[in-house]
Every structure is written in C-alpha cells, then in structure tokens.
Design a protein around this motif. Structure first.
Motif, PDB file in Angstrom:
ATOM      1  N   LEU A   5       0.835  -1.197   0.000  1.00 46.09           N
ATOM      2  CA  LEU A   5       0.000   0.000   0.000  1.00 46.09           C
ATOM      3  C   LEU A   5       0.876   1.255   0.000  1.00 46.09           C
ATOM      4  CD1 LEU A   5      -2.824   1.106  -0.084  1.00 46.09           C
ATOM      5  CD2 LEU A   5      -2.957   0.853   2.393  1.00 46.09           C
ATOM      6  N   LYS A   6       1.971   1.237   0.741  1.00 48.00           N
ATOM      7  CA  LYS A   6       2.911   2.367   0.715  1.00 48.00           C
ATOM      8  C   LYS A   6       3.463   2.579  -0.689  1.00 48.00           C
ATOM      9  CE  LYS A   6       4.819   2.851   5.322  1.00 48.00           C
ATOM     10  NZ  LYS A   6       6.010   2.826   6.163  1.00 48.00           N
ATOM     11  N   ILE A   7       3.806   1.482  -1.357  1.00 50.62           N
ATOM     12  CA  ILE A   7       4.318   1.575  -2.721  1.00 50.62           C
ATOM     13  C   ILE A   7       3.258   2.201  -3.631  1.00 50.62           C
ATOM     14  CG2 ILE A   7       4.971   0.209  -4.760  1.00 50.62           C
ATOM     15  CD1 ILE A   7       6.299  -1.769  -2.736  1.00 50.62           C
ATOM     16  N   ASP A  21       5.759  18.316 -11.807  1.00 58.78           N
ATOM     17  CA  ASP A  21       6.258  19.551 -12.411  1.00 58.78           C
ATOM     18  C   ASP A  21       6.455  20.653 -11.366  1.00 58.78           C
ATOM     19  OD1 ASP A  21       7.007  21.126 -14.742  1.00 58.78           O
ATOM     20  OD2 ASP A  21       5.142  22.224 -14.382  1.00 58.78           O
ATOM     21  N   LEU A  22       5.594  20.685 -10.366  1.00 63.37           N
ATOM     22  CA  LEU A  22       5.754  21.676  -9.288  1.00 63.37           C
ATOM     23  C   LEU A  22       7.001  21.411  -8.458  1.00 63.37           C
ATOM     24  CD1 LEU A  22       2.153  22.182  -7.844  1.00 63.37           C
ATOM     25  CD2 LEU A  22       3.522  23.834  -9.105  1.00 63.37           C
ATOM     26  N   GLY A  23       7.401  20.149  -8.362  1.00 62.34           N
ATOM     27  CA  GLY A  23       8.574  19.806  -7.568  1.00 62.34           C
ATOM     28  C   GLY A  23       8.245  19.307  -6.174  1.00 62.34           C
ATOM     29  N   MET A  24       6.993  18.969  -5.915  1.00 61.10           N
ATOM     30  CA  MET A  24       6.599  18.444  -4.605  1.00 61.10           C
ATOM     31  C   MET A  24       7.244  17.080  -4.361  1.00 61.10           C
ATOM     32  SD  MET A  24       2.518  19.334  -4.441  1.00 61.10           S
ATOM     33  CE  MET A  24       2.258  18.062  -3.223  1.00 61.10           C
ATOM     34  N   GLN A  25       7.616  16.832  -3.108  1.00 63.52           N
ATOM     35  CA  GLN A  25       8.202  15.556  -2.708  1.00 63.52           C
ATOM     36  C   GLN A  25       7.383  14.960  -1.571  1.00 63.52           C
ATOM     37  OE1 GLN A  25      11.137  14.187  -4.094  1.00 63.52           O
ATOM     38  NE2 GLN A  25      10.806  15.823  -5.587  1.00 63.52           N
ATOM     39  N   LEU A  26       7.058  13.694  -1.680  1.00 62.88           N
ATOM     40  CA  LEU A  26       6.380  12.978  -0.600  1.00 62.88           C
ATOM     41  C   LEU A  26       7.454  12.540   0.390  1.00 62.88           C
ATOM     42  CD1 LEU A  26       3.696  11.822   0.449  1.00 62.88           C
ATOM     43  CD2 LEU A  26       4.180   9.764  -0.881  1.00 62.88           C
ATOM     44  N   THR A  27       7.355  13.005   1.629  1.00 63.66           N
ATOM     45  CA  THR A  27       8.419  12.762   2.605  1.00 63.66           C
ATOM     46  C   THR A  27       8.038  11.799   3.720  1.00 63.66           C
ATOM     47  OG1 THR A  27       7.755  14.743   3.823  1.00 63.66           O
ATOM     48  CG2 THR A  27       9.536  14.984   2.198  1.00 63.66           C
ATOM     49  N   ARG A  28       6.743  11.545   3.884  1.00 66.23           N
ATOM     50  CA  ARG A  28       6.313  10.650   4.964  1.00 66.23           C
ATOM     51  C   ARG A  28       4.975  10.011   4.599  1.00 66.23           C
ATOM     52  NH1 ARG A  28       5.777  12.990  11.041  1.00 66.23           N
ATOM     53  NH2 ARG A  28       5.020  11.126  12.068  1.00 66.23           N
ATOM     54  N   ILE A  29       4.890   8.688   4.807  1.00 68.94           N
ATOM     55  CA  ILE A  29       3.660   7.935   4.581  1.00 68.94           C
ATOM     56  C   ILE A  29       3.412   7.085   5.819  1.00 68.94           C
ATOM     57  CG2 ILE A  29       2.447   6.251   3.142  1.00 68.94           C
ATOM     58  CD1 ILE A  29       4.556   6.812   0.951  1.00 68.94           C
ATOM     59  N   GLU A  30       2.252   7.268   6.430  1.00 71.67           N
ATOM     60  CA  GLU A  30       1.831   6.453   7.566  1.00 71.67           C
ATOM     61  C   GLU A  30       0.361   6.108   7.369  1.00 71.67           C
ATOM     62  OE1 GLU A  30       2.626   8.508  11.214  1.00 71.67           O
ATOM     63  OE2 GLU A  30       4.754   8.738  10.763  1.00 71.67           O
ATOM     64  N   ASP A  31      -0.200   5.323   8.282  1.00 69.15           N
ATOM     65  CA  ASP A  31      -1.622   5.014   8.213  1.00 69.15           C
ATOM     66  C   ASP A  31      -2.432   6.302   8.230  1.00 69.15           C
ATOM     67  OD1 ASP A  31      -1.325   2.266   8.118  1.00 69.15           O
ATOM     68  OD2 ASP A  31      -1.394   2.051  10.291  1.00 69.15           O
ATOM     69  N   ALA A  68      -5.685   9.765   2.088  1.00 68.29           N
ATOM     70  CA  ALA A  68      -6.974   9.106   1.861  1.00 68.29           C
ATOM     71  C   ALA A  68      -6.796   7.815   1.077  1.00 68.29           C
ATOM     72  CB  ALA A  68      -7.921  10.042   1.116  1.00 68.29           C
ATOM     73  N   ARG A  69      -5.920   7.842   0.087  1.00 67.83           N
ATOM     74  CA  ARG A  69      -5.673   6.641  -0.723  1.00 67.83           C
ATOM     75  C   ARG A  69      -5.166   5.501   0.158  1.00 67.83           C
ATOM     76  NH1 ARG A  69      -5.245   2.560  -2.652  1.00 67.83           N
ATOM     77  NH2 ARG A  69      -4.873   1.952  -4.802  1.00 67.83           N
ATOM     78  N   GLY A  70      -4.321   5.829   1.108  1.00 71.66           N
ATOM     79  CA  GLY A  70      -3.822   4.822   2.026  1.00 71.66           C
ATOM     80  C   GLY A  70      -4.897   4.260   2.934  1.00 71.66           C
TER      81      GLY A  70
END
Length: 161
Positions: A5-7, A21-31, A68-70
């Motif tokens: 699910l994290k993947i 394109d904006l350059g956003m980075q996902l830095t943390r994924i939790e429940d 929400a997807r998680g």
C-alpha cells in the motif's frame, strides 16, 4: 501500513504530472497520514512575490489525497469532490511543508484535512488549512506499479507467489 500500500501511495503521488512539475516531494507515509515538501522557486510565486494560492492548494489537495488513498486499501482509489480552503496568511517561505490526514474513512466518502506550513529563517508558520471530501472508487490496476499488480493478480488454486 502494508508495504504494498505504501508503494501504491508513493506511485500515485509521483505519477501526477502537475505535482511532479511543481517539484513536490512525498516525505512521509503512515496510516491515514502523509507529508510533503516543496522548495519554492520563482515560478511558484504570483505577481506580488508571494507563493501562489494554486501551489498551496495543490499541496493540500494532493497530500491529503494520498493519505486518503492509504485509508481505502489496494482495491479502491479516491477522487476529490469538494474542498474548502482557508488561507490564513501570505506564504513567504524558503520551504513549504504539508501534513494531510484522514478524519474519517467510510465506504463511499473519505473526509480529510491538510495544513500547509511556510518555513522561513528556521521559523514555521501555518499558512493554509483545508477540509476535503473524497469519493471512493474501484482502483484501476493498469495504473499500479508492476510489483503491485503481480502481488495482487489472481492466482490459480495451489499456485505460489
């Protein structure tokens, strides 16, 4: 949170062309929680030199969307159907950080909130809050990474993964 699910959450975050394109980075994924960052450049600013409201709104929407997807598992996906944003102060920043979390995940709707913070000279200020309603829909596996599709593909009886 399940590693597959994290993947999937990371894949969805990284696959959004506009976000990339904006350059956003996902830095943390939790429940039911995600964080993202953005280092603003000149292209992110509006005519007065402040970070554009559209950049802030995109951070809030996409980050809480991944939270929400998680929350809905591998079999489902989400799409925003309504959001309310409060811009609390102008965003002047060397770095933006967004925290998105699920408030309630149901069978057909997921309610999320997000906060965007502007960091400047080692101080961080809350610049935006939002509340987002998302509809739950069946996941489209053609968009999933190959590792996720293989792991969840139907197997004949007695087959090993």
């Amino acid at each position: 949170m399940d590693e597959l699910l994290k993947i999937q959450v990371r894949h969805i975050f990284d696959s959004a062309n506009f976000v990339r394109d904006l350059g956003m980075q996902l830095t943390r994924i939790e429940d039911e929680y995600c964080e993202s960052t953005l280092v603003p450049a000149e292209r992110h600013r509006q005519q007065h030199g402040l970070i554009h409201a559209g950049v802030l709104a995109t951070m809030a929407d996409h980050t809480s969307g991944c939270a929400a997807r998680g929350a809905v598992g591998l079999e489902h996906d989400v799409v925003s159907v309504e959001f309310k944003i409060n811009f609390l102060r102008p965003a002047v920043a060397d770095r933006l950080r967004c925290r998105g979390r699920v408030l309630r995940a149901g069978k057909t709707l997921v309610i999320c909130e997000a906060e965007v913070f502007a960091a400047k000279d080692a101080y961080e200020k809350l610049v935006l809050t939002d509340m987002v309603t998302r509809a739950v829909k069946r996941a489209v596996y053609a968009e999933a990474p190959a590792s996720v599709r293989r792991a969840h593909a139907p197997q004949p009886p007695g087959a090993r993964r």
